[in-house]
Scaffold this active site. Structure first.
Site, PDB file in Angstrom:
ATOM      1  N   GLU A  64       0.836  -1.201   0.000  1.00  0.00           N
ATOM      2  CA  GLU A  64       0.000   0.000   0.000  1.00  0.00           C
ATOM      3  C   GLU A  64       0.874   1.257   0.000  1.00  0.00           C
ATOM      4  O   GLU A  64       0.599   2.220  -0.738  1.00  0.00           O
ATOM      5  CB  GLU A  64      -0.907  -0.021   1.228  1.00  0.00           C
ATOM      6  N   ASP A  91       0.819   3.868  -3.100  1.00  0.00           N
ATOM      7  CA  ASP A  91       0.430   5.263  -2.898  1.00  0.00           C
ATOM      8  C   ASP A  91       1.370   6.201  -3.645  1.00  0.00           C
ATOM      9  O   ASP A  91       0.937   7.161  -4.284  1.00  0.00           O
ATOM     10  CB  ASP A  91       0.421   5.579  -1.406  1.00  0.00           C
ATOM     11  N   ASP A 103      -7.209   1.241   0.377  1.00  0.00           N
ATOM     12  CA  ASP A 103      -5.887   0.726   0.746  1.00  0.00           C
ATOM     13  C   ASP A 103      -5.520  -0.493  -0.097  1.00  0.00           C
ATOM     14  O   ASP A 103      -4.367  -0.636  -0.528  1.00  0.00           O
ATOM     15  CB  ASP A 103      -5.857   0.349   2.225  1.00  0.00           C
ATOM     16  N   GLU A 141      -4.465   0.558  -3.574  1.00  0.00           N
ATOM     17  CA  GLU A 141      -3.075   1.028  -3.592  1.00  0.00           C
ATOM     18  C   GLU A 141      -2.107  -0.139  -3.510  1.00  0.00           C
ATOM     19  O   GLU A 141      -1.055  -0.130  -4.168  1.00  0.00           O
ATOM     20  CB  GLU A 141      -2.839   1.995  -2.439  1.00  0.00           C
TER      21      GLU A 141
END
Length: 250
Positions: A48, A52, A121, A124
């Protein structure tokens, strides 16, 4: 014999139009609640973190090249909307991601498969897995396939893009006081739940016109959720100025 996960994973990869090794995809789909119930196996949180960064870079470059006339501030707002939890959760729902996430029993029972924070989440984490498993070009292409259609229609999300600011602006437009938030929290450190309640009042009388509650894994997300609910209620209600209908509490 092909495992159930490999079969399900292939279905998800077909929807994503990308090829990611099974072990990486499985990791990307493993929420911490599942890990706690299965011997503290690795979770998707590191992926994650990686995803991101890749998401942010891909969206930034796309906006910069697609909108050469937008000022820096407008680009920043557009980027924030496209990488927001709400946008990512909307994308995740569009591909049915919730049914693939590996969740613990507690999250399963409390609707975790449709929680915006979990979906965003996980989205990502999948982007991070695509970078490691298919390479940077494939990861960028994945981001653009998922996000680019929203870039030309940010109004598609409306209030969801910046719910607290939108609520404050709507309250001001209707002659109401600025929203006030109250926050509580519960749960262990590794799984905190924040609950925010927002109040919109009339000036002078201080009567509550709208109140709404939202929850999330962070203060920011809980307040944003509450603001979205309040915005919807305030938008649907008669104008909340002096001429508004309905009793005012004293």
């Amino acid at each position: 014999m092909v495992s159930t996960f490999e079969t399900d994973g292939s279905l998800l990869l077909a929807r994503l139009e990308i090829d990611i090794p099974t072990d990486l995809l499985e990791l990307a789909l493993t929420h911490r609640s599942y890990s706690y119930e299965h011997g503290a196996i690795p979770t998707n949180e590191r992926l994650e973190f990686l995803g991101d960064s890749i998401l942010g870079q891909a969206v930034t470059v796309m906006l910069y090249t697609r909108f050469p006339d937008l000022e820096e501030g407008d680009l920043a707002k557009r980027r924030a909307s496209l990488v927001s939890t709400v946008a990512l959760a909307e994308i995740a729902r569009g591909i049915g991601l919730g049914s693939f996430v590996r969740l613990g029993r507690g999250e399963e029972l409390t609707g975790g498969r449709d929680k915006a924070s979990i979906l965003a989440d996980t989205m990502e984490a999948i982007i991070g897995a695509s970078y490691l498993g298919a390479g940077p070009d494939a990861a960028t292409a994945l981001v653009l396939r998922l996000v680019a259609p929203l870039a030309t229609a940010p109004g598609h999300f409306g209030i969801s893009m910046d719910p607290k600011t939108s609520l404050q602006e709507l309250a001001g437009h209707q002659g109401l006081s600025a929203p006030v938030y109250e926050l509580t929290e519960s749960g262990p450190d590794h799984q905190k739940v924040f609950v925010a309640t927002v109040f919109v009042r009339r000036p002078k009388t201080d009567a509550v016109v709208v109140t709404a509650t939202g929850e999330g894994p962070s203060k920011k997300q809980a307040e944003a959720s509450a603001a979205r609910q309040a915005f919807a209620a305030l938008s649907a209600a008669p104008q909340a100025g002096p001429a508004a209908s309905g009793p005012a509490s004293s």
